[in-house]
Design a protein around this motif. Structure first.
Motif, PDB file in Angstrom:
ATOM      1  N   ARG A  54       0.851  -1.184   0.000  1.00  0.00           N
ATOM      2  CA  ARG A  54       0.000   0.000   0.000  1.00  0.00           C
ATOM      3  C   ARG A  54       0.892   1.242   0.000  1.00  0.00           C
ATOM      4  NH1 ARG A  54      -3.148  -2.971  -1.455  1.00  0.00           N
ATOM      5  NH2 ARG A  54      -5.083  -3.742  -0.501  1.00  0.00           N
ATOM      6  N   ILE A  55       0.689   2.101  -1.003  1.00  0.00           N
ATOM      7  CA  ILE A  55       1.469   3.333  -1.134  1.00  0.00           C
ATOM      8  C   ILE A  55       0.495   4.497  -1.043  1.00  0.00           C
ATOM      9  CG2 ILE A  55       3.055   4.645  -2.599  1.00  0.00           C
ATOM     10  CD1 ILE A  55       3.576   1.905  -4.041  1.00  0.00           C
ATOM     11  N   SER A  56       0.667   5.303  -0.012  1.00  0.00           N
ATOM     12  CA  SER A  56      -0.234   6.435   0.196  1.00  0.00           C
ATOM     13  C   SER A  56       0.568   7.724   0.122  1.00  0.00           C
ATOM     14  CB  SER A  56      -0.933   6.320   1.553  1.00  0.00           C
ATOM     15  OG  SER A  56      -1.782   7.440   1.772  1.00  0.00           O
ATOM     16  N   ILE A  57       0.164   8.621  -0.780  1.00  0.00           N
ATOM     17  CA  ILE A  57       0.894   9.873  -1.001  1.00  0.00           C
ATOM     18  C   ILE A  57      -0.045  11.048  -0.776  1.00  0.00           C
ATOM     19  CG2 ILE A  57       2.142  11.280  -2.686  1.00  0.00           C
ATOM     20  CD1 ILE A  57       3.042   8.707  -4.019  1.00  0.00           C
ATOM     21  N   THR A  58       0.415  12.023  -0.012  1.00  0.00           N
ATOM     22  CA  THR A  58      -0.343  13.255   0.182  1.00  0.00           C
ATOM     23  C   THR A  58       0.557  14.443  -0.119  1.00  0.00           C
ATOM     24  OG1 THR A  58       0.224  13.249   2.541  1.00  0.00           O
ATOM     25  CG2 THR A  58      -1.893  12.273   1.923  1.00  0.00           C
ATOM     26  N   ASN A  59      -0.094  15.538  -0.486  1.00  0.00           N
ATOM     27  CA  ASN A  59       0.615  16.801  -0.784  1.00  0.00           C
ATOM     28  C   ASN A  59       1.678  16.620  -1.871  1.00  0.00           C
ATOM     29  OD1 ASN A  59      -0.775  18.338   1.265  1.00  0.00           O
ATOM     30  ND2 ASN A  59       0.500  17.295   2.781  1.00  0.00           N
ATOM     31  N   LEU A  60       1.286  15.999  -2.972  1.00  0.00           N
ATOM     32  CA  LEU A  60       2.221  15.756  -4.071  1.00  0.00           C
ATOM     33  C   LEU A  60       2.777  17.058  -4.642  1.00  0.00           C
ATOM     34  CD1 LEU A  60       3.477  13.599  -5.943  1.00  0.00           C
ATOM     35  CD2 LEU A  60       1.486  13.873  -7.439  1.00  0.00           C
ATOM     36  N   THR A  61       1.971  18.116  -4.586  1.00  0.00           N
ATOM     37  CA  THR A  61       2.392  19.373  -5.217  1.00  0.00           C
ATOM     38  C   THR A  61       3.186  20.280  -4.286  1.00  0.00           C
ATOM     39  OG1 THR A  61       0.294  20.432  -4.606  1.00  0.00           O
ATOM     40  CG2 THR A  61       0.395  19.336  -6.755  1.00  0.00           C
ATOM     41  N   ASP A  62       3.293  19.903  -3.021  1.00  0.00           N
ATOM     42  CA  ASP A  62       3.984  20.745  -2.035  1.00  0.00           C
ATOM     43  C   ASP A  62       5.221  20.018  -1.526  1.00  0.00           C
ATOM     44  OD1 ASP A  62       4.842  22.218   0.184  1.00  0.00           O
ATOM     45  OD2 ASP A  62       2.807  22.883   0.659  1.00  0.00           O
ATOM     46  N   ALA A  63       6.406  20.425  -1.963  1.00  0.00           N
ATOM     47  CA  ALA A  63       7.645  19.718  -1.614  1.00  0.00           C
ATOM     48  C   ALA A  63       7.868  19.664  -0.109  1.00  0.00           C
ATOM     49  CB  ALA A  63       8.831  20.391  -2.300  1.00  0.00           C
ATOM     50  N   GLY A  64       7.519  20.748   0.616  1.00  0.00           N
ATOM     51  CA  GLY A  64       7.757  20.768   2.047  1.00  0.00           C
ATOM     52  C   GLY A  64       6.820  19.859   2.826  1.00  0.00           C
ATOM     53  N   LYS A  65       5.587  19.714   2.355  1.00  0.00           N
ATOM     54  CA  LYS A  65       4.591  18.912   3.062  1.00  0.00           C
ATOM     55  C   LYS A  65       4.432  17.513   2.466  1.00  0.00           C
ATOM     56  CE  LYS A  65       1.848  22.933   4.459  1.00  0.00           C
ATOM     57  NZ  LYS A  65       0.513  23.571   4.383  1.00  0.00           N
ATOM     58  N   PHE A  66       5.190  17.231   1.422  1.00  0.00           N
ATOM     59  CA  PHE A  66       5.079  15.921   0.761  1.00  0.00           C
ATOM     60  C   PHE A  66       5.245  14.781   1.774  1.00  0.00           C
ATOM     61  CE2 PHE A  66       7.211  12.244  -1.074  1.00  0.00           C
ATOM     62  CZ  PHE A  66       6.371  11.910  -2.119  1.00  0.00           C
ATOM     63  N   ARG A  67       4.391  13.756   1.617  1.00  0.00           N
ATOM     64  CA  ARG A  67       4.459  12.595   2.518  1.00  0.00           C
ATOM     65  C   ARG A  67       4.090  11.342   1.739  1.00  0.00           C
ATOM     66  NH1 ARG A  67       1.440   9.241   5.908  1.00  0.00           N
ATOM     67  NH2 ARG A  67       2.283   8.906   8.004  1.00  0.00           N
ATOM     68  N   VAL A  68       4.911  10.318   1.880  1.00  0.00           N
ATOM     69  CA  VAL A  68       4.609   9.025   1.267  1.00  0.00           C
ATOM     70  C   VAL A  68       4.760   7.937   2.323  1.00  0.00           C
ATOM     71  CG1 VAL A  68       6.990   8.787   0.416  1.00  0.00           C
ATOM     72  CG2 VAL A  68       5.181   7.376  -0.563  1.00  0.00           C
ATOM     73  N   GLU A  69       3.792   7.068   2.362  1.00  0.00           N
ATOM     74  CA  GLU A  69       3.817   5.921   3.282  1.00  0.00           C
ATOM     75  C   GLU A  69       3.748   4.642   2.451  1.00  0.00           C
ATOM     76  OE1 GLU A  69       0.702   3.918   6.408  1.00  0.00           O
ATOM     77  OE2 GLU A  69       1.243   6.035   6.759  1.00  0.00           O
ATOM     78  N   ILE A  70       4.748   3.779   2.630  1.00  0.00           N
ATOM     79  CA  ILE A  70       4.816   2.514   1.883  1.00  0.00           C
ATOM     80  C   ILE A  70       4.721   1.377   2.890  1.00  0.00           C
ATOM     81  CG2 ILE A  70       6.196   1.089   0.315  1.00  0.00           C
ATOM     82  CD1 ILE A  70       7.645   3.778  -0.427  1.00  0.00           C
ATOM     83  N   ALA A  71       3.647   0.618   2.826  1.00  0.00           N
ATOM     84  CA  ALA A  71       3.406  -0.463   3.782  1.00  0.00           C
ATOM     85  C   ALA A  71       3.284  -1.783   3.034  1.00  0.00           C
ATOM     86  CB  ALA A  71       2.137  -0.189   4.582  1.00  0.00           C
ATOM     87  N   ASP A  72       3.981  -2.836   3.537  1.00  0.00           N
ATOM     88  CA  ASP A  72       3.900  -4.155   2.922  1.00  0.00           C
ATOM     89  C   ASP A  72       3.626  -5.203   3.992  1.00  0.00           C
ATOM     90  OD1 ASP A  72       6.429  -5.594   3.907  1.00  0.00           O
ATOM     91  OD2 ASP A  72       7.299  -3.757   3.080  1.00  0.00           O
ATOM     92  N   ASN A  73       3.239  -6.389   3.563  1.00  0.00           N
ATOM     93  CA  ASN A  73       3.065  -7.509   4.493  1.00  0.00           C
ATOM     94  C   ASN A  73       4.126  -8.575   4.217  1.00  0.00           C
ATOM     95  OD1 ASN A  73       2.048  -8.379   2.052  1.00  0.00           O
ATOM     96  ND2 ASN A  73       0.269  -9.452   2.906  1.00  0.00           N
ATOM     97  N   GLY A  74       5.356  -8.083   4.039  1.00  0.00           N
ATOM     98  CA  GLY A  74       6.472  -8.977   3.781  1.00  0.00           C
ATOM     99  C   GLY A  74       7.079  -9.529   5.052  1.00  0.00           C
ATOM    100  N   ILE A  75       8.309  -9.972   4.970  1.00  0.00           N
ATOM    101  CA  ILE A  75       8.947 -10.709   6.054  1.00  0.00           C
ATOM    102  C   ILE A  75       9.337  -9.823   7.231  1.00  0.00           C
ATOM    103  CG2 ILE A  75      11.327 -10.478   5.231  1.00  0.00           C
ATOM    104  CD1 ILE A  75      11.599 -13.526   5.907  1.00  0.00           C
ATOM    105  N   GLY A  76       9.463  -8.528   7.021  1.00  0.00           N
ATOM    106  CA  GLY A  76       9.821  -7.629   8.104  1.00  0.00           C
ATOM    107  C   GLY A  76      11.322  -7.553   8.331  1.00  0.00           C
TER     108      GLY A  76
END
Length: 683
Positions: A54-76
């Motif tokens: 799951r890749i969740s991105i917010t504030n793509l247009t704002d470099a300072g507030k840009f945030r990406v969260e990458i979550a997987d159900n792999g081995i850890g």
């Protein structure tokens, strides 16, 4: 004991900075690749869960507030993987092409990085949380979950990156959602086409896109595999191909694509439209699809750069590999579809050579191998072959020069001379035959078209609004409103005056439908003559001074001039003001004693006793037939002839249009026969 101390800040500072969307996205792509690898590792241990990223991105247009969260159900991040994470240039993922520097790109790209991972360990599931920071000491700072934050509930890893660091990433990172998705899809298209078992969802500010569905729905055919094949010097390769909807190539350069993989991941995609040849391919009931091929090879696996953004290979090697791979695709996966394409291409080439024989200087198969596989048009064939034609001409020229030099030396002639001479003669004869064929093909086309044009003009003879057809016929023989000798004239001076007289084939000393006041010095006459010629092979008084690179004496006046008038084919009505004799003598009176501004602005005087050879090309019928009833008949009995008397020297000859064409055919009969061409049927 002394040891090397790593300088992480300096190492990151020296990493290549992005200049393109693809390069700016690479740190994020690295994190996604790690998530996919983690899922593969967990599955290899027997886990039966469905892989999920799951890749969740917010504030793509704002470099300072840009945030990406990458979550997987792999081995850890278990103990082994956590240790590898802490080791710069680790070889933990070496078998998969990992260079151990991907997370350094995270530090280069993002201001803040947080990692949370759940993993299985003896005694149960354990959690590991830490901040990853760009500094020389303690880059990994372990921490507890923030108050009120629940955290992960299942095995896997979550990476949160916030804020784009540095102007390079801020400028190069895509700001539009559509652009981001195009580059994301292109980078992982091989994963989604081949299928790695994991599903991926990209959520851009609340708008989700699911993979591989977003790509898989575009795949129409999947059975385009080549199997293993060898490329000399580079080892064994394989191509797994897909017939995709055109949308699969949106945002990519070109339509048909070859995706070069390293360890199962796309490193670069290459446009191969020209190598495939086919504009589209077929699969199932559709024939409007594009080819996407995924190339795998140990050779490529071992030569990808540490960021997996490019191959450490010269461009010429990558081009050769791509060409060989596509050749294999054509011979195997697309073999059936190539049969029709090759037949059409060969037919187009044969037609091209029939119209342009000078390019038929070698075996057709050899010639086709010299042009791009996508070449199908005359321009494309000519562009590909012209350099070989030049080389051939240069070699033939050198051969002749060597033979001449051998004879000129006066030394003893070797026994091999006869063979060398025969070779040189054969090459010259071959060149002459091709040049003759090219010349004849064009002349046949001109005469065939002339016949058709005459027929069409006659059909419209009584239509008063069809004056443009008469102009078309004039322009077909020689362009109108042009002075061929005027170097400042921008319009084309190419002509087909050989239809009138072979001696005019290369003349530039002519004036076509130009006003007398634009042709003659001191003239104020706005009338026009259809054609005036003052130079051709029999010596009408002036030689083009540019022809031989010599300046000629223009002090001697012109003693011979040709005047030509074109009358509309099929015309029957000539009034009292249309008397041929009166019109021609008016033109002669204007020209006698005048001065033509000729080549290089030199003025050419026309003698008072100049001989004027005047021709009128017309259909002798109706009023014109009655007008010429007292004139002498020409040698063939079809035309009319009248000598000019008194103060004017010369003659007027009226030639029928059909006789003009027939005479031109007769003059070219021998060459037409040699080229095995026949006269076209009258229009």
């Amino acid at each position: 004991m002394p040891k090397l101390i790593p300088n992480i800040e300096n190492r990151v500072r020296k990493l290549p900075k992005p200049a393109t969307y693809s390069q700016a996205l690479q740190p994020l792509f690295e994190a996604v690749s790690n998530a996919l690898y983690a899922i593969e590792d967990r599955s290899a241990l027997g886990a039966t869960m469905a892989g999920d990223v799951r890749i969740s991105i917010t504030n793509l247009t704002d470099a300072g507030k840009f945030r990406v969260e990458i979550a997987d159900n792999g081995i850890g991040l278990d103990a082994d993987r956590y240790e590898a994470f802490q080791t710069i240039d680790t070889d933990f993922k070496r078998a998969r092409g990992g260079k151990g520097v991907g997370r350094l790109f995270w530090l280069d790209a993002f201001e803040r990085i947080h990692v949370e991972s759940l993993f299985n360990e003896e005694g149960g599931i354990k959690r590991r949380c830490f901040a990853f920071t760009l500094r020389n000491d303690e880059q990994i700072v372990e921490e507890d979950l923030p108050n009120g934050y629940v955290g992960r509930q299942e095995v896997g890893t979550t990476i949160i990156c916030e804020g784009l660091r540095g102007t390079s990433y801020q400028k190069a990172f895509p700001k539009q959602k559509a652009t981001f998705l195009r580059y994301f899809s292109a980078h992982f298209i091989a994963d989604f086409l081949v299928g790695n078992g994991a599903s991926v969802e990209v959520n851009l500010d609340g708008e989700p896109t699911k993979y591989p569905e977003a790509v898989a729905d575009l795949v129409i055919g999947r059975d385009l595999e080549t199997g293993d094949f060898d490329i000399s010097d580079y080892g064994t390769f394989s191509v797994k191909g897909f017939a995709c909807d055109k949308e699969a190539s949106t945002g990519l350069d070109g339509n048909h694509q070859l995706h070069l993989l390293a360890n199962g991941r796309t490193v670069e995609s290459r446009k191969v439209d020209g190598l495939i040849g086919l504009s589209t391919i077929a699969a199932g009931e559709r024939d409007d699809l594009y080819f996407h091929g995924c190339v795998s090879s140990e050779y490529l696996d071992e030569r990808v750069n540490e960021g997996r953004t490019a191959f450490n290979l010269p461009e010429d090697i990558l081009k050769e590999i791509s060409r060989k791979c596509v050749e294999q695709v054509r011979e195997t996966a697309l073999a059936d579809q190539m049969v029709s394409y090759n037949a059409t291409r060969r037919s187009n080439y044969d037609e091209f050579v029939s119209r342009h024989p000078i390019y038929g200087f070698d075996d057709p198969d050899v010639q086709l191998s010299r042009v791009p596989f996508s070449a199908q048009t005359p321009e494309e064939f000519a562009t590909g072959l012209v350099k070989y034609q030049i080389r051939r001409d240069e070699e033939r020229q050198s051969t002749m020069e060597n033979v001449i030099e051998l004879l000129a030396k006066g030394d003893s002639v070797p026994e091999s001379f006869a063979e060398r001479l025969q070779t040189a003669v054969r090459e010259v004869q071959s060149s002459e035959q091709l040049a003759l064929a090219q010349h004849v093909v064009r002349r046949k086309l001109v005469l065939d078209l002339m016949g058709k044009l005459l027929t069409r003009v006659r059909e419209r003879a009584d239509k008063q609004d069809d004056f443009h057809l008469e102009q078309t016929l004039h322009s077909f023989i020689v362009p109108m409103h042009v002075a061929g000798h005027d170097a400042a004239e921008k319009r084309s001076r190419a002509h087909d005056l050989w239809i009138l007289d072979e001696r005019l084939a290369f003349t530039r000393a002519f004036s076509s439908d130009k006003r007398f006041d634009a042709l003659l010095k001191d003239s104020e006459n706005a009338e026009r003559s259809d054609l005036i010629v003052w130079d051709f092979a029999s010596g009408l008084g002036v030689v083009d001074p540019l022809r031989d690179g010599e300046r000629v004496d223009t002090s001697k006046p012109l003693e011979k001039v040709m005047i030509v008038e074109f009358k509309k084919p099929g015309r029957k009505h000539y009034g009292p003001e249309d008397q041929i004799h009166f019109q021609i003598t008016k033109y002669i009176d204007e020209l006698r004693g005048g001065e033509i501004e000729g080549f290089e602005r030199q003025r050419i005087r026309i003698a008072q006793d100049c001989v004027f050879y005047c021709y009128v090309v017309a259909d002798i019928e109706g009023d014109l037939k009655r007008q010429l009833s007292t004139w002498s008949k020409s040698a063939n009995g079809q035309g009319r002839f009248m000598p000019l008397q008194g103060d004017v020297n010369g003659s007027i000859e009226v030639i029928q249009w059909q006789d003009l064409v027939n005479d031109a055919w007769a003059r070219n009969e021998a060459t037409l026969y040699a080229a095995k061409l026949q006269r076209g049927r009258p229009g």
